[in-house]
Enzyme design. Structure first.
Site, PDB file in Angstrom:
ATOM      1  N   GLU A   1     -27.757 -50.316 -11.190  1.00 37.83           N
ATOM      2  CA  GLU A   1     -27.965 -51.691 -10.707  1.00 37.83           C
ATOM      3  C   GLU A   1     -26.615 -52.353 -10.513  1.00 37.83           C
ATOM      4  O   GLU A   1     -25.700 -52.169 -11.323  1.00 37.83           O
ATOM      5  CB  GLU A   1     -28.758 -52.560 -11.709  1.00 37.83           C
ATOM      6  CG  GLU A   1     -30.210 -52.211 -11.834  1.00 37.83           C
ATOM      7  CD  GLU A   1     -30.972 -53.145 -12.783  1.00 37.83           C
ATOM      8  OE1 GLU A   1     -30.555 -54.311 -12.986  1.00 37.83           O
ATOM      9  OE2 GLU A   1     -31.984 -52.680 -13.331  1.00 37.83           O
TER      10      GLU A   1
ATOM     11  N   GLU B   1     -31.987 -50.632 -19.849  1.00 39.10           N
ATOM     12  CA  GLU B   1     -31.292 -51.677 -20.586  1.00 39.10           C
ATOM     13  C   GLU B   1     -31.792 -51.903 -22.021  1.00 39.10           C
ATOM     14  O   GLU B   1     -32.331 -52.971 -22.348  1.00 39.10           O
ATOM     15  CB  GLU B   1     -31.343 -52.999 -19.804  1.00 39.10           C
ATOM     16  CG  GLU B   1     -30.723 -52.883 -18.418  1.00 39.10           C
ATOM     17  CD  GLU B   1     -30.488 -54.225 -17.729  1.00 39.10           C
ATOM     18  OE1 GLU B   1     -31.144 -55.198 -18.107  1.00 39.10           O
ATOM     19  OE2 GLU B   1     -29.632 -54.279 -16.831  1.00 39.10           O
TER      20      GLU B   1
HETATM   21  C1  FCB Z   1     -31.491 -56.429 -14.994  1.00 38.76           C
HETATM   22  C2  FCB Z   1     -32.887 -55.866 -14.903  1.00 38.76           C
HETATM   23  C3  FCB Z   1     -33.521 -56.009 -13.540  1.00 38.76           C
HETATM   24  C4  FCB Z   1     -33.178 -57.344 -12.932  1.00 38.76           C
HETATM   25  C5  FCB Z   1     -31.687 -57.524 -12.906  1.00 38.76           C
HETATM   26  C6  FCB Z   1     -31.237 -58.786 -12.215  1.00 38.76           C
HETATM   27  O1  FCB Z   1     -31.259 -56.876 -16.290  1.00 38.76           O
HETATM   28  O2  FCB Z   1     -32.887 -54.496 -15.230  1.00 38.76           O
HETATM   29  O3  FCB Z   1     -34.895 -55.812 -13.662  1.00 38.76           O
HETATM   30  O4  FCB Z   1     -33.812 -58.336 -13.635  1.00 38.76           O
HETATM   31  O5  FCB Z   1     -31.196 -57.529 -14.213  1.00 38.76           O
END
Ligand code: FCB
Length: 449
Positions: free
Chosen positions: A345, A155
């Site tokens: 994610e 990110e």
């Molecule tokens: C993302 C992060 C991860 C976690 C999720 C909820 O931004 O990569 O570590 O905090 O959100």
């Protein structure tokens, strides 16, 4: 719905969020957590889920859930305490961990930078790129013979935004110019690490981007322009140099030059060529979308106004919108044909805790999971080349500035004892994986009396 053979069904975590301290070097997050008021509830990562000690138990959970892949990060501040030289003990640990995953038939997906940079380093400085390269060499030197999937950076936009623009994450800097510069160095770090990895045959390197589809609040020309601008700021500024083949997008470059009042002198000749053309896949972290409207010009001529109203939301207030994930995947596969996609994610905060039966009936997470997996399947059916779905998170953990309150896990963690309990969502995911992605009927919530 047709998920390809070998689809990587999995879940993710990161080192700082689960491991606990246990002799690692000082990281920028250790420092940041000591700032009064920085962390909701005042917590830090000194103990977290204690996974540095309890990793065998974590692997048992991964097996119990039937995961085919597990995304974790090597702690940068553990591997390189002090920032410059690797600690062989740390590498031994990750080698044992990876071997145990492989023995269990689980594909490791290894993140190099999930934010726990050694104290003393900062993405505000270009020298961070060399430090990251040295770290990547140390980890790759040990593990590239057995780990195929590598995520270089997690990110970049969130690092720049929360760490350097708003000061809400480590290192707590709040300066727009520094944020744009730091984001550039993070991307250069991706390029450097990808080159290190590509010296090892068979590795696949990609960055994981937090992608937020941006929709206009109305059909007006102004709001549509706001959505395009916001998309440039959040998504295209990272996607284009990584995958687009011609560096940073011109509209956003002009925007930054206007907003900062000077040229981007930290982007040197050759930098964009050192970022692009090096991604074997794109990691996508998807949580929600942004609804945008026009705003007064400085520093951004757009603002987030929604989604408003009566939409489904997680306990953190984020709109639940699986359709936007489907459209995002289809759009990316058309824009960057030939680049495989991986959901690195996706998940939500649902605060359910144990009820008097000792179980966690997180039925909203079950529905969330089912609907997002279905969206991924629909994108694949429409032609998107998606290789995996890694739910965030395997277990409840330290959620950065929000501390231990938000619970994202398929597995519940009792922080006082460290005890792990598989939630209903974890059991549901196990059945879904066993069925190749076909959603089993939603479990009935048992009544107890
Ligand atoms: C993302 C992060 C991860 C976690 C999720 C909820 O931004 O990569 O570590 O905090 O959100």
């Amino acid at each position: 719905m047709s998920f390809p053979d070998g689809f990587l069904w999995g879940a993710g975590t990161s080192a700082y969020q689960i491991e606990g301290h246990h002799g690692r070097g000082e990281s920028v997050w250790d420092e940041f957590c000591r700032r009064p008021g920085a962390i909701e509830g005042g917590g830090d990562g000194s103990r977290a889920c204690d996974s540095y000690l309890r990793w065998r138990e974590d692997i048992e959970l991964i097996k119990e859930l039937g995961l085919r892949a597990y995304r974790f990060s090597t702690g940068w501040s553990r591997v390189m305490p002090g920032g410059d030289r690797p600690d062989p003990k740390a590498l031994d640990h990750y080698e044992r961990f990876v071997d145990a995953l492989l023995e269990a038939g689980v594909e490791p997906v290894l993140t190099l930078n999930h934010w726990d940079m050694p104290a003393g380093l900062t993405w505000a400085e270009r020298s961070s790129v060399n430090a990251f390269r040295t770290y990547a060499e140390a980890v790759a030197g040990r593990l590239a013979d057995r780990v195929t999937w590598w995520i270089t950076q997690n990110e970049p936009w969130i690092i720049a935004l929360l760490g350097y623009q708003l000061g809400l994450h480590a290192p707590g800097v709040a300066d727009l110019g520094t944020a744009v510069k730091a984001g550039h160095h993070v991307l250069l770090g991706h390029g450097a690490a990808a080159d290190v990895l590509h010296a090892h045959p068979g590795t696949k390197a990609g960055a994981a981007l937090s992608l937020f589809p941006c929709d206009p609040a109305t059909d007006s020309e102004e709001d549509r322009a706001a959505a395009i601008g916001s998309d440039g700021y959040v998504n295209r500024w990272y996607l284009d140099p990584l995958l687009g083949g011609s560096g940073y997008p011109a509209d956003m470059r002009e925007h930054w030059e206007r907003a900062l009042g000077h040229g981007l002198d930290f982007v040197h000749d050759g930098d964009e060529a050192a970022i692009g053309g090096r991604s074997d896949f794109l990691g996508i972290n998807y949580y929600t979308r942004r609804v945008m409207a026009a705003a007064p010009p400085a520093p951004f001529p757009w603002k987030v106004v929604g989604p408003s109203g009566d939409v489904a939301r997680t306990d953190e207030g984020w709109e639940i919108n699986p359709g936007a994930l489907r459209d995002l995947l289809i759009g990316l596969s058309r824009r960057f044909p030939g680049t495989p996609l991986m959901i690195t994610e996706n998940g939500g905060v649902f605060g359910d805790g144990p009820t008097h039966d000792g179980q966690i009936h997180d039925n909203r997470r079950v529905a969330y999971l089912r609907d997002h997996v279905e969206a991924v399947g629909a994108a694949i059916d429409a032609g998107a080349d998606v290789r995996g779905y890694l739910h965030w998170s395997l277990m409840d953990n330290f959620e950065w500035a929000l501390g231990y309150r938000p619970r994202f896990g398929l597995v519940h963690v009792d922080y006082a004892s460290g005890a792990r309990t598989v939630k209903d969502s974890g059991r549901y995911y196990a059945r879904l994986i066993a069925g190749g992605g076909t959603a089993p009927a939603l479990p009935r919530i048992e009544a107890f009396g």
